[in-house]
Design a protein around this motif. Sequence first.
Motif, PDB file in Angstrom:
ATOM      1  N   LYS A  59       0.988  -1.227   0.041  1.00 10.59           N
ATOM      2  CA  LYS A  59       0.148   0.148  -0.052  1.00 10.59           C
ATOM      3  C   LYS A  59       0.675   1.184  -0.076  1.00 10.59           C
ATOM      4  O   LYS A  59       0.437   2.178  -0.676  1.00 10.59           O
ATOM      5  CB  LYS A  59      -1.039  -0.100   1.303  1.00 10.59           C
ATOM      6  N   ALA A  62       2.541   1.807  -3.490  1.00 10.07           N
ATOM      7  CA  ALA A  62       1.463   2.338  -4.505  1.00 10.07           C
ATOM      8  C   ALA A  62       1.172   4.135  -4.155  1.00 10.07           C
ATOM      9  O   ALA A  62       0.983   4.756  -5.170  1.00 10.07           O
ATOM     10  CB  ALA A  62       0.037   1.467  -4.308  1.00 10.07           C
ATOM     11  N   GLU A  63       0.896   4.121  -2.597  1.00  3.09           N
ATOM     12  CA  GLU A  63       0.774   5.667  -2.565  1.00  3.09           C
ATOM     13  C   GLU A  63       1.871   6.428  -2.935  1.00  3.09           C
ATOM     14  O   GLU A  63       1.651   7.766  -3.153  1.00  3.09           O
ATOM     15  CB  GLU A  63       0.377   5.823  -0.967  1.00  3.09           C
ATOM     16  N   LEU A  69      -3.974   2.952  -2.295  1.00  4.95           N
ATOM     17  CA  LEU A  69      -4.392   1.516  -2.710  1.00  4.95           C
ATOM     18  C   LEU A  69      -4.745   0.958  -1.064  1.00  4.95           C
ATOM     19  O   LEU A  69      -3.806   0.899  -0.392  1.00  4.95           O
ATOM     20  CB  LEU A  69      -3.529   0.565  -3.111  1.00  4.95           C
ATOM     21  N   ALA A  74      -4.129  -4.781  -1.383  1.00  3.86           N
ATOM     22  CA  ALA A  74      -3.189  -4.542  -1.671  1.00  3.86           C
ATOM     23  C   ALA A  74      -2.176  -5.668  -2.567  1.00  3.86           C
ATOM     24  O   ALA A  74      -1.603  -5.216  -3.352  1.00  3.86           O
ATOM     25  CB  ALA A  74      -2.128  -4.142  -0.411  1.00  3.86           C
ATOM     26  N   LYS A  79      -4.613  -7.205  -8.899  1.00  4.86           N
ATOM     27  CA  LYS A  79      -4.495  -6.144  -9.684  1.00  4.86           C
ATOM     28  C   LYS A  79      -5.464  -6.305 -10.929  1.00  4.86           C
ATOM     29  O   LYS A  79      -6.151  -5.240 -11.197  1.00  4.86           O
ATOM     30  CB  LYS A  79      -3.082  -5.704  -9.900  1.00  4.86           C
ATOM     31  N   MET A  87     -11.766   1.461  -8.525  1.00  3.61           N
ATOM     32  CA  MET A  87     -10.706   2.451  -7.892  1.00  3.61           C
ATOM     33  C   MET A  87     -11.121   4.077  -7.952  1.00  3.61           C
ATOM     34  O   MET A  87     -11.079   4.548  -6.988  1.00  3.61           O
ATOM     35  CB  MET A  87      -9.310   2.464  -8.774  1.00  3.61           C
TER      36      MET A  87
END
Length: 303
Positions: A59, A62-63, A69, A74, A79, A87
Motif C-alpha cells: 500500500k 502504491a501511494e 491502495l 494491496a 490487480k 478505483m
Amino acid sequence: MLKSSDEAPKLPKATHKGILKIGDAEIPCAVLPDGKRVISEHGITQALGSRSGASKRLKKAAEGHGAPLPIFIAPSQLKPFISNELMSGPLSPIQYKDGRKTVQAYDATVLPLVCDVWLKAREAGALQTQQLIRAQQAEILMRGLAHVGIVALVDEATGFQAERERDALHRLLEAYLSEERLAWAKRFPDEFYKQIYRLKGWKWSSGKARTPFIGKITNNIVYELLPAGVLEELKVRNPTKPGSGYRQWKHHQFLSEDIGQPDLRDHLLQLIAIMKVSRTWDAFERNLDMAFPQRGTQFDLDL
C-alpha cells in the motif's frame, strides 16, 4: 485573515457511529453529515484477515506512485481484477473525524465489491496458498450480505435508521398537510353519515344535529387510517379548546389541497362502498379490517 490555499479542508464529523456485525466480523461504520454511509479501512482489513506487513508495504509503495491502495486489496495478485471504475468510485478514500481521531474509510458499498475481487482472483487461480484464507473470508462476508443490503445494515448499526424514518415522516407531513389552515368546505358527503346511521340502527334526519358519537367514529375509521403520524400532527395543529372538549376547526382544513384532500376524498369513497355492502356495523368493521389490515400504513405516498 485569509486561509492559505494549502490549508487542508476541514474533515466531516460522524453524526452516527456503530459496529457492523457480519458473521464473526465486526466492522466500525458511520454516517457522515451528507448522509454517506462509510466503513473503516481497518475494519475491512481485519474482516478479510489482511493484516500482513507485506500488504502494508504494498500500500505504501502504491501511494508513493500517487495511487492510493487500501490494505485489503494491496496484494499484486488482485490487480488484474480491480477495475478503474472501482478505483475511482467506491475505492476512493474518505476521511472523517471520530472525536479527535481521524478515520480512513470507504463508501459502505465497497465491501461486496472488494469481496468479489477476492473471489474472482481465487476462481482464476491467481492467489497464493496463504491468500486463500482471505478469499474464504470474502465468501463468508458475501453470504452474510446476500439477504440484507449493506446500507440498511450500516443504518441499523449506527442508529441512523430511526433518524431516516423521522426524516421520511417529516417529508410526508410536509406534503400531506397544509402550511396554513384552509377555508372550510364540505368534505364529508351526507352518504357517509347516512350509512353510519343505517349500520348503527339510528334514525337519520338531515335536519338534526348528529350524535356526538359520530366524531369518535370518524376518528376511528377515517383519521386513524391516514398515514402514520398524520393524526398526531393534526391534533397538534388543531387542539381541543380548553374546557369545551371540542376543536375550533375541522381536521380536514389542515390537509394539503394537492395530496391530503384528494387522499381523504378517495378514502371516504372506499369507506362508503364498504358500508354499502355491509348489513350490520359488526360486518362493516370486519370488512374494514379486511380492506385495511395494517391500519395507519396502507397509504404509501411516493414523495
